[in-house]
Design a protein around this motif. Structure first.
Motif, PDB file in Angstrom:
ATOM      1  N   ASP A 156     -29.088 -42.596  33.602  1.00 58.01           N
ATOM      2  CA  ASP A 156     -28.613 -41.288  33.114  1.00 58.01           C
ATOM      3  C   ASP A 156     -28.773 -41.180  31.597  1.00 58.01           C
ATOM      4  OD1 ASP A 156     -27.837 -40.914  35.695  1.00 58.01           O
ATOM      5  OD2 ASP A 156     -25.764 -40.362  35.228  1.00 58.01           O
ATOM      6  N   ASP A 157     -28.820 -39.959  31.145  1.00 61.27           N
ATOM      7  CA  ASP A 157     -28.693 -39.598  29.716  1.00 61.27           C
ATOM      8  C   ASP A 157     -29.950 -39.781  28.872  1.00 61.27           C
ATOM      9  OD1 ASP A 157     -26.114 -39.235  30.523  1.00 61.27           O
ATOM     10  OD2 ASP A 157     -25.213 -40.757  29.238  1.00 61.27           O
ATOM     11  N   HIS A 175     -29.898 -33.855  34.536  1.00 60.01           N
ATOM     12  CA  HIS A 175     -28.530 -34.310  34.242  1.00 60.01           C
ATOM     13  C   HIS A 175     -27.885 -33.348  33.242  1.00 60.01           C
ATOM     14  CE1 HIS A 175     -25.246 -37.054  33.991  1.00 60.01           C
ATOM     15  NE2 HIS A 175     -25.505 -37.503  32.783  1.00 60.01           N
ATOM     16  N   HIS A 192     -25.622 -31.853  28.084  1.00 59.37           N
ATOM     17  CA  HIS A 192     -24.636 -32.900  28.370  1.00 59.37           C
ATOM     18  C   HIS A 192     -23.313 -32.623  27.652  1.00 59.37           C
ATOM     19  CE1 HIS A 192     -22.967 -36.836  29.337  1.00 59.37           C
ATOM     20  NE2 HIS A 192     -23.966 -36.982  30.182  1.00 59.37           N
TER      21      HIS A 192
HETATM   22 ZN    ZN Z   1     -24.298 -38.648  31.486  1.00 61.36          ZN
END
Ligand code: ZN
Length: 395
Positions: free
Chosen positions: A199-200, A249, A253
């Motif tokens: 993720d990220d 995602h 964010h």
């Molecule tokens: Zn995340």
């Protein structure tokens, strides 16, 4: 005489009025000081506490994927796992002091058997982690740290070549009791399936992660955020060209933006979906909610967001295994490795949550032994597709 008396009465009346006035003012001042002011202060504090609570929830979600209240709910494997990891980390200090290695070896073997029988996630996770912690020895951790601090050199070696920490120790004749235990502990039957997710990203480590995956010929899943610099664009392309899965995602964010309203969520989603389509020519159909679908920080009902994703034919995936790289605890590569392996050990199908950010160097370092252990044992390590049964945290 009469006149004097009237004048005196008048004076006394004026002074009495004056006194009444004084008393009135005093009463008003007292009311303001003891009633109105505290009420105003209470109201101000109420809003202050509410905003602090929100901030705490956001931080908790960032670190544990769940709010403070949600953290202690049962049936939340990944979160419980993270919590157990933390608990046991503090416990390890005692165990190290005990230095009761022989007993611990027996315990670990016993617990391995128990694990096979006991499929209850929490119990099993706790036991596995406890066994992990119980066989910990500070010096050995240091030694392994040193060995694992060469992921770049290792990644240059071919998959068939020995590059693993554990194997290096063997080759050097330094095979310790702990290495034995680690090897013994992570012998899986090859019916398991593992989905590694990052993720990220993209981050400065994305290229290293992709190199490592290539070395082991393993495909993974990247739930990315929105970036438009040259390197990140290159990484989006590499993910697709490398046969990995590319999921959304969120663009920003930023919980405040994404979970503010359905409209804001849609805007954020579409922004990244369009960006990825423009770069890769591929329409992403996988989604991972920042903080997981079980988060409860947003103003908007998560079900509304899920309905929107359904409408767009987008499938969202949570996770059932964490390596702990977002728990706020600075885990060593070995700890991240054992955290992930302990989770994989108890699930037939694992979706492993890891993070690809500029601060997650240890995650990259822990990836090599994870890939080595899994591939050596013939375990299916696959990218997530629409054929995979999603793991969902939301109730
Ligand atoms: Zn995340």
């Amino acid at each position: 005489m009469e006149q004097e008396k009237t004048a005196a009465d008048k004076e006394s009346l004026i002074s009495r009025r004056h006194r009444v006035k004084q008393i009135k003012v005093t009463i008003i001042v007292l009311i303001v000081v003891f009633l109105i002011l505290p009420t105003i202060l209470c109201i101000i504090m109420f809003f202050k506490v509410q905003s602090l609570q929100k901030q705490i929830d956001m931080l908790m979600i960032e670190r544990y994927g769940k709010t403070y209240n949600g953290l202690f709910e049962k049936n939340h494997e990944s979160i419980a796992h993270a919590a157990v990891v933390q608990y046991n980390t503090s416990k390890s200090a005692k165990d190290i002091l005990n230095e009761n290695n022989k007993e611990q070896l027996d315990d670990t073997n016993k617990e391995k058997e128990t694990d096979d029988i006991n499929k209850k996630a929490m119990t099993s996770e706790t036991k596995t982690l406890e066994s992990k912690v119980s066989d910990k020895n500070t010096q050995e951790i240091k030694k392994q740290n040193t060995n694992m601090e060469e992921p770049n050199d290792i990644s240059k070696e071919s998959a068939g070549k020995s590059g693993n920490t554990i194997e290096n120790n063997q080759a050097n004749g330094k095979k310790s009791e702990k290495d034995n235990l680690l090897e013994k502990k992570y012998i899986f039957d090859n019916s398991k399936t593992v989905y590694l997710t990052f993720d990220d990203g993209p981050s400065k480590y994305t290229a290293d992660i992709l190199d490592l995956l290539d070395t082991y010929n393993v495909k993974a899943t990247f739930f990315v955020i929105g970036k438009t610099d040259k390197y990140s664009i290159e990484m989006y392309k590499r993910i697709i060209e490398g046969g990995h899965s590319l999921g959304i995602h969120s663009y920003s964010h930023d919980y405040d933006k994404i979970y503010n309203s359905l409209e804001d969520f849609e805007k954020d989603f579409t922004k990244l979906s369009d960006l990825l389509y423009d770069i890769t020519g591929y329409i992403p159909y996988l989604y991972r909610f920042p903080g997981g679908s079980g988060n409860s920080v947003g103003k908007v009902d998560i079900q509304e967001l899920i309905q929107f994703l359904d409408k767009e034919s987008v499938i969202y995936f949570d996770w059932n295994v964490v390596n702990g790289d977002a728990t706020g605890v600075e885990y060593s590569p070995e700890e991240l490795y054992t955290n992930a392996m302990d989770g994989i050990k108890i699930h037939n199908t694992s979706i492993v949550l890891m993070h690809d950010t500029d601060t997650k160097e240890n995650t990259v370092k822990s990836l090599e032994p994870i890939l080595k252990t899994l591939t050596e044992q013939g375990i299916n390590v696959l990218p997530i597709t629409d054929e995979v049964t999603p793991i969902k945290q939301v109730k």
